[in-house]
Design an enzyme around this catalytic site. Sequence first.
Site, PDB file in Angstrom:
ATOM      1  N   LYS A  70      -0.063   3.685  -2.723  1.00 31.00           N
ATOM      2  CA  LYS A  70      -1.062   4.751  -2.612  1.00 31.00           C
ATOM      3  C   LYS A  70      -0.423   6.127  -2.483  1.00 31.00           C
ATOM      4  CE  LYS A  70      -4.645   1.707  -0.773  1.00 31.00           C
ATOM      5  NZ  LYS A  70      -4.021   0.435  -0.404  1.00 31.00           N
ATOM      6  N   SER A  94      -6.368   3.329   4.122  1.00 33.07           N
ATOM      7  CA  SER A  94      -5.686   2.521   3.101  1.00 33.07           C
ATOM      8  C   SER A  94      -6.707   1.779   2.251  1.00 33.07           C
ATOM      9  CB  SER A  94      -4.689   1.532   3.728  1.00 33.07           C
ATOM     10  OG  SER A  94      -3.733   1.130   2.773  1.00 33.07           O
ATOM     11  N   SER A 109       0.793  -1.235   0.000  1.00 31.38           N
ATOM     12  CA  SER A 109       0.000   0.000   0.000  1.00 31.38           C
ATOM     13  C   SER A 109       0.821   1.278   0.000  1.00 31.38           C
ATOM     14  CB  SER A 109      -0.967   0.011   1.185  1.00 31.38           C
ATOM     15  OG  SER A 109      -2.072  -0.827   0.922  1.00 31.38           O
TER      16      SER A 109
END
Length: 425
Positions: free
Chosen positions: A77, A134, A74
């Site tokens: 992101k 997230s 993640s």
Amino acid sequence: MLLRAHQSIGRTGRRMPFRRLMSRLLSGLFCLILLVASMAVTPAVARNASLLIDATDGRVLQSRDANALWYPASLTKMMTAFMVFQAIEAGKVDWQTKLKVSANAAGQSPTKFGLKAGQTVTVEQALKAMLVVSGNDAAVALAEALGGSEAAFAQMMTATARSIGMERSVFRNASGLPDDGQVTTARDMAVLAMRIISHFPQHYHLFNLRSVTIAGRTQGTVNGILSSYPGADGMKTGFTCGSGYNLVASAERDGRRLIGVVLGGRNRGERAALMTQLLNAGFANKGSGSQSLKDLAIQVSAAEQGPPPVALNGGDCSVASREEGGTITSAARLSGWGVVFGAFPKRNQAEALVEKMRKDLAGTIGKSRPAIIEKTWEGVSRYSALLVGLEQADAGKACKKVWAEKGYCLALSPAVLTNPNAEWR
């Protein structure tokens, strides 16, 4: 001294011809050279990679396998957010631009905020859901809005990454869900973090938000370093079984800002500990590094040439822990409204109660996650039994039913649930 052809004597007592002896010695030496050479060129798979830089000038303060390929999870992101910032700056979208959540976005695997297919959210809401919780659903909604499709957006991400100096990163999706072709390095993530802070300082505060609310539903941050490390004020966590526990963090003390990157922690605790060690060492050392991020890019060692390692097997990557609805054991992962049913000296007591309450409340509340959180009161550790990830109304319904049956139940708002200093049990 003159050597004779039969000077050497073997183990049998018979003399060995000199030529045969030399042949065997040379053969053994040759094999030894080959062994040493093979050891020198075989890439060593690092257990984790890390990097610490001064955010002002990009000077490298500490580095370990910073150019080794790694799965970003993640941390991806951060790149998606950077793309959104660029689109806003270019006037392609603004904070209040409406996005319609597609079935593809809503159907993304956890972690996600819980956006519904057909739901309309703003760019600002989607970005906050992506960074705070997230949310993979929010990341894909943004990607589809800006790129037409997630695949097209990922190509844009890779091109942009290369343009800002992320030399080895390749993106295949906007969320960081597992893809063998999606890779980065500790160096590249430091480049991205530094670029976000320097080029979009007005948006940096989004990486320090502690909760986000959309359509009456509030969820807390998954980034525990924000509350555990004095001076830490932003960036992103990441986890897949391939990547291990990743973290990019930035902290400021006495006007000095550092950026740390940790890739491949074995668990959340180790990830936080490694980052704490990095930042503490950096703040303790007032000197500046002699190497820049640009210099580091051209120093890819043999050990850093191999494919990304698969960081974790078993433990947090067992089948049971990967399933949606698995028990949360870290306070940093709590989100939504929660209800606590009590605290116990033994973990199995808390687990038994949580399982019972899930069954008892199955027809009363919607989706929830069980959580067993160890907390210490007055020097005594106890295990709190909770259900979290609830809507506010469901938290109220749960406690009303428990109270009606003479049980203990306390509803906890997201602000209380995610506050490490809050006392509840």
